[in-house]
Design an enzyme around this catalytic site. Structure first.
Site, PDB file in Angstrom:
ATOM      1  N   CYS A 104       1.370   9.709  -0.917  1.00  0.00           N
ATOM      2  CA  CYS A 104       0.675   8.467  -0.581  1.00  0.00           C
ATOM      3  C   CYS A 104       1.392   7.649   0.486  1.00  0.00           C
ATOM      4  O   CYS A 104       0.842   6.678   0.995  1.00  0.00           O
ATOM      5  CB  CYS A 104       0.481   7.614  -1.829  1.00  0.00           C
TER       6      CYS A 104
ATOM      7  N   CYS B  47       3.351   4.962  -8.760  1.00  0.00           N
ATOM      8  CA  CYS B  47       4.077   3.758  -8.321  1.00  0.00           C
ATOM      9  C   CYS B  47       5.145   3.368  -9.341  1.00  0.00           C
ATOM     10  O   CYS B  47       6.272   3.038  -8.974  1.00  0.00           O
ATOM     11  CB  CYS B  47       3.106   2.597  -8.112  1.00  0.00           C
TER      12      CYS B  47
END
Length: 167
Positions: free
Chosen positions: A63, A133
């Protein structure tokens, strides 16, 4: 900062609705993510050459998120007295970094190694697509502790070597 203000004005956001997420333009994020994105805690950095600072730099190639988390340790007590982060990534990555720095401050290094990404994800109510994350945040904590410990070994080894050459 001016870009952020211009974007808010263009989107017609009030101070209460400070991000596109809070008005549902993209995806509905939990209020904890929005809070840590709008008001990130402990943004910044320490001198990476300071022997009392450990730096963890991690990234997610899939990402493009990159997270730098630093801890400042009291060498006498082994407690983390301060923490800072700089993150290039989405709102969930920034929020995860912010939470991680809050959670490590005031704790012993060994205790912060028990912080798991699942706890960060639960606190922020991250959707499954954003779990990476919180994984970055956990990895950054571990990398910062590892860096600090490696610096201590080098510092102590150099001091010991200096003592033996003087003897």
């Amino acid at each position: 900062m001016m870009l952020k203000q211009a974007a808010k004005k263009a989107l017609g956001l009030t101070s209460r609705q400070s991000t596109p997420w809070s008005v549902g333009i993209f995806r509905s994020y939990h209020e904890n993510v929005i809070d840590h994105y709008d008001n990130p805690r402990n943004v910044g950095s320490f001198d990476k050459n300071d022997p009392n600072v450990g730096t963890g730099l991690v990234g997610a190639p899939a990402c493009g998120d990159v997270m730098k988390l630093q801890i400042k340790v009291d060498e006498k007590t082994g407690q983390i007295v301060d923490a800072r982060f700089k993150t290039f990534g989405c709102g969930s990555a920034i929020a995860s970094s912010s939470v991680a720095t809050e959670w490590v401050k005031g704790k012993a290094m060994e205790d912060v190694l028990t912080i798991k990404n699942t706890e960060i994800a639960k606190h922020l109510s991250l959707p499954p697509v954003k779990l990476h994350c919180s994984m970055l945040a956990e990895d950054a904590i571990k990398a910062a502790v590892k860096d600090y410990k490696e610096k201590r070994v080098k510092t102590n080894g150099a001091a010991a070597a200096g003592e033996t050459t003087q003897a």
